[in-house]
Scaffold this active site. Structure first.
Site, PDB file in Angstrom:
ATOM      1  CG  ASP A  13      44.439  29.727  46.622  1.00  0.00           C
ATOM      2  OD1 ASP A  13      43.739  28.702  46.571  1.00  0.00           O
ATOM      3  OD2 ASP A  13      45.616  29.781  46.208  1.00  0.00           O
ATOM      4  CE  LYS A  16      37.772  30.630  43.375  1.00  0.00           C
ATOM      5  NZ  LYS A  16      39.133  30.875  43.843  1.00  0.00           N
ATOM      6  N   GLY A  17      35.072  30.610  48.290  1.00  0.00           N
ATOM      7  CA  GLY A  17      34.181  29.708  49.021  1.00  0.00           C
ATOM      8  C   GLY A  17      33.222  30.467  49.921  1.00  0.00           C
ATOM      9  N   GLY A  40      39.840  23.879  45.888  1.00  0.00           N
ATOM     10  CA  GLY A  40      39.487  23.626  47.279  1.00  0.00           C
ATOM     11  C   GLY A  40      38.922  24.874  47.895  1.00  0.00           C
ATOM     12  CG  HIS A  41      35.557  26.719  46.884  1.00  0.00           C
ATOM     13  ND1 HIS A  41      36.380  27.693  46.395  1.00  0.00           N
ATOM     14  CD2 HIS A  41      34.778  26.340  45.857  1.00  0.00           C
ATOM     15  CE1 HIS A  41      36.103  27.883  45.122  1.00  0.00           C
ATOM     16  NE2 HIS A  41      35.144  27.067  44.771  1.00  0.00           N
ATOM     17  CD  GLN A 224      41.185  25.531  39.520  1.00  0.00           C
ATOM     18  OE1 GLN A 224      40.378  25.614  38.637  1.00  0.00           O
ATOM     19  NE2 GLN A 224      41.309  24.424  40.239  1.00  0.00           N
ATOM     20  CG  ASP A 333      40.106  39.885  58.210  1.00  0.00           C
ATOM     21  OD1 ASP A 333      39.662  39.817  57.061  1.00  0.00           O
ATOM     22  OD2 ASP A 333      40.510  38.902  58.860  1.00  0.00           O
TER      23      ASP A 333
HETATM   24  P1  GDP Z   1      38.907  29.893  47.641  1.00  0.00           P
HETATM   25  O1  GDP Z   1      39.517  28.702  46.984  1.00  0.00           O
HETATM   26  O2  GDP Z   1      38.913  31.074  46.762  1.00  0.00           O
HETATM   27  O3  GDP Z   1      37.563  29.606  48.220  1.00  0.00           O
HETATM   28  O4  GDP Z   1      39.836  30.296  48.853  1.00  0.00           O
HETATM   29  P2  GDP Z   1      40.368  29.354  50.033  1.00  0.00           P
HETATM   30  O5  GDP Z   1      39.275  28.618  50.640  1.00  0.00           O
HETATM   31  O6  GDP Z   1      41.537  28.568  49.570  1.00  0.00           O
HETATM   32  O7  GDP Z   1      41.019  30.438  50.998  1.00  0.00           O
HETATM   33  C1  GDP Z   1      40.333  31.328  51.649  1.00  0.00           C
HETATM   34  C2  GDP Z   1      40.604  31.202  53.136  1.00  0.00           C
HETATM   35  O8  GDP Z   1      40.403  32.441  53.716  1.00  0.00           O
HETATM   36  C3  GDP Z   1      39.619  30.263  53.826  1.00  0.00           C
HETATM   37  O9  GDP Z   1      40.236  29.651  54.936  1.00  0.00           O
HETATM   38  C4  GDP Z   1      38.517  31.209  54.282  1.00  0.00           C
HETATM   39  O10 GDP Z   1      37.800  30.750  55.412  1.00  0.00           O
HETATM   40  C5  GDP Z   1      39.301  32.432  54.610  1.00  0.00           C
HETATM   41  N1  GDP Z   1      38.606  33.700  54.393  1.00  0.00           N
HETATM   42  C6  GDP Z   1      37.696  34.023  53.429  1.00  0.00           C
HETATM   43  N2  GDP Z   1      37.349  35.314  53.526  1.00  0.00           N
HETATM   44  C7  GDP Z   1      38.067  35.811  54.579  1.00  0.00           C
HETATM   45  C8  GDP Z   1      38.162  37.102  55.181  1.00  0.00           C
HETATM   46  O11 GDP Z   1      37.543  38.078  54.775  1.00  0.00           O
HETATM   47  N3  GDP Z   1      39.030  37.222  56.239  1.00  0.00           N
HETATM   48  C9  GDP Z   1      39.754  36.193  56.714  1.00  0.00           C
HETATM   49  N4  GDP Z   1      40.568  36.403  57.745  1.00  0.00           N
HETATM   50  N5  GDP Z   1      39.673  34.964  56.180  1.00  0.00           N
HETATM   51  C10 GDP Z   1      38.852  34.784  55.129  1.00  0.00           C
END
Ligand code: GDP
Length: 430
Positions: A13, A16-17, A40-41, A224, A333
């Protein structure tokens, strides 16, 4: 940019997405090589939000070919639902999405047994996503898995299924007092999936190796995170696959000599879902994360995430086991309003100062974080686009992290949109 392997450097989480979406703009191929629909990205493009479980995020870029590699366990229903949902949002999927013929298929008994086993474990449950991932990998290493190439051949599928059901139904009825599963019903359901998936099934290792030989750019998107790796993670609170960089090779059929760079994605703080020790978890007074606003709940399960301070021991462990060349630091942020920020630089375990991340979860459970504290920056960073324009305290924080993990932070993400991004050292191709 050559071939890039992108992995989560913490407990998943990490955002990465978004980084994958940024990098895949330049990639000819985007590859998933491990995990399943337990990932889940979330990718936000303008007002549209895409949550991807199995389809690589590269699908959002026209001209990019997406590969679901042999290391992934594929739930055909989830894959087809995702394809339909993407098409519904106007995303083109036709001849640009391939599933390895040797990828294993998640079967109904995998999902059923996942839930039954967790229930039986009671308090010691691992907190799986109940998507049948671990049981599917158990069958893979137990030589009873059903692969994509078997799924699309009805006679082979029926033969393997019937053979498997002998044992599965014994377990279901005798161990769990559950009704047995019916082969005909499964053949009917999976036969319908097979028909739709067949055009996507291919020998993807040949496709990828040819592409690399032709100088095409390939991005391997990790799912993951490192601490969920079945070998290098916080076992048993892990996932069933190799989430670390090596998994990109074994899960796609591409050799390590073809990988140009390994990038880790780390949040500016730390989060963890499910059970297991988490030394830097916030005290209630410290917790500055608004779970809803800052999106700290699971894209797959909807579970809220446990949050804590940045743990340099964890990220150092990731740098080591992945051979990270660079870091993308996300969600800076979210820390904008913190008055004081803390970084964990060591653990106190039974009175001893420990600076290497321990494998033993009993030790980790007793670990008391030793922090360095810095002043926060107290101003919004979302609109900053150049590193030098970040508040001085934010730069000091990033530079201290960089020093502690001895790895360059090349990307800083300050918001969820594509353009909420700071390339610290210039875009990657420079
Ligand atoms: P992943 O599984 O690693 O892709 O992560 P997730 O998708 O579960 O969680 C990341 C969440 O944080 C998503 O809702 C993204 O849109 C959001 N996100 C990613 N980068 C940033 C960031 O720099 N700032 C903020 N506020 N949200 C972010």
């Amino acid at each position: 940019m050559g071939s890039i392997v992108l992995v989560g450097a913490q407990w998943g989480d990490e955002g990465k997405g978004k980084i994958i979406d940024l990098l895949s703009e330049r990639a000819d191929f985007v590859v998933r090589s491990q995990g399943g629909a337990n990932a889940g990205h979330t990718v936000v493009v303008g007002n549209e939000e895409f949550v991807l479980h199995l389809v690589p995020s590269g699908v959002l870029h026209p001209g990019t070919t997406c590969i679901v590699g042999n290391g992934v366990v594929v739930d055909p229903k989830v894959l087809l639902d995702e394809i339909d949902a993407l098409r519904g949002k106007g995303v083109h999927i036709d001849g640009n999405l391939f599933v390895s013929e040797t990828a294993h298929i998640v079967m109904p008994y995998h999902k059923l047994l996942d839930g039954l086993r967790e229930k039986l474990k009671g308090k010691s449950a691992v907190g799986t996503t109940l998507r049948g991932i671990s049981p599917a990998y158990m069958d893979k290493v137990g030589y009873t898995g059903i692969r994509a190439m078997d799924l699309i051949d009805e006679a082979v599928f029926r033969e393997k299924l019937e053979a498997n059901l002998v044992e599965k139904n014994l377990i279901l009825t005798k161990a769990y007092d559950h009704a047995p599963l019916d082969a005909d019903e499964i053949v009917r359901e999976y036969g319908a999936y097979a028909e739709r998936i067949a055009p996507h099934v291919a020998n993807t290792e040949i496709m990828l190796n040819r592409a690399i030989a032709e100088g095409k750019e390939v991005l391997f998107e990790g799912a993951q995170g490192t601490l969920l790796d079945v070998d290098h993670g916080t076992y048993p609170f892990v996932t069933a696959s190799s989430t670390t960089a090596g998994g990109a090779c074994t899960g796609s059929g591409v050799g390590p000599t073809s990988i140009g760079m390994v990038m880790g994605v780390a949040k500016a703080y730390t989060t963890r879902v499910g059970s297991g020790p988490f030394p830097t978890e916030f005290t209630p007074e410290e917790d500055f994360v608004d779970r809803k606003h800052d999106r700290e709940f699971g894209a797959t399960t909807g579970r809220t995430r446990r949050c804590g301070w940045f743990d340099a021991l964890i990220v150092n462990h990731s740098v080591r086991v992945n051979g990270l060349d660079a870091i993308a630091l996300t969600k800076l942020d979210v820390m904008d309003n913190c008055k004081r920020v803390k970084i964990c630089v060591a653990y106190d375990i039974d009175g001893k100062r420990v600076t290497d991340f321990p494998h033993d979860s009993a030790l980790l459970r007793r670990a008391k974080p030793i922090y360095e504290q810095m002043d926060g920056w107290g101003e919004p960073t979302k609109d900053v686009r150049a590193y030098d324009n970040l508040p001085a305290n934010a730069r000091a924080y990033i530079e201290r992290l960089q020093e502690l993990i001895d790895t360059p932070i090349e990307i800083v993400s300050v918001g969820e949109q594509r353009d909420h991004t700071i390339f610290v050292r210039g875009p990657l191709d420079e």
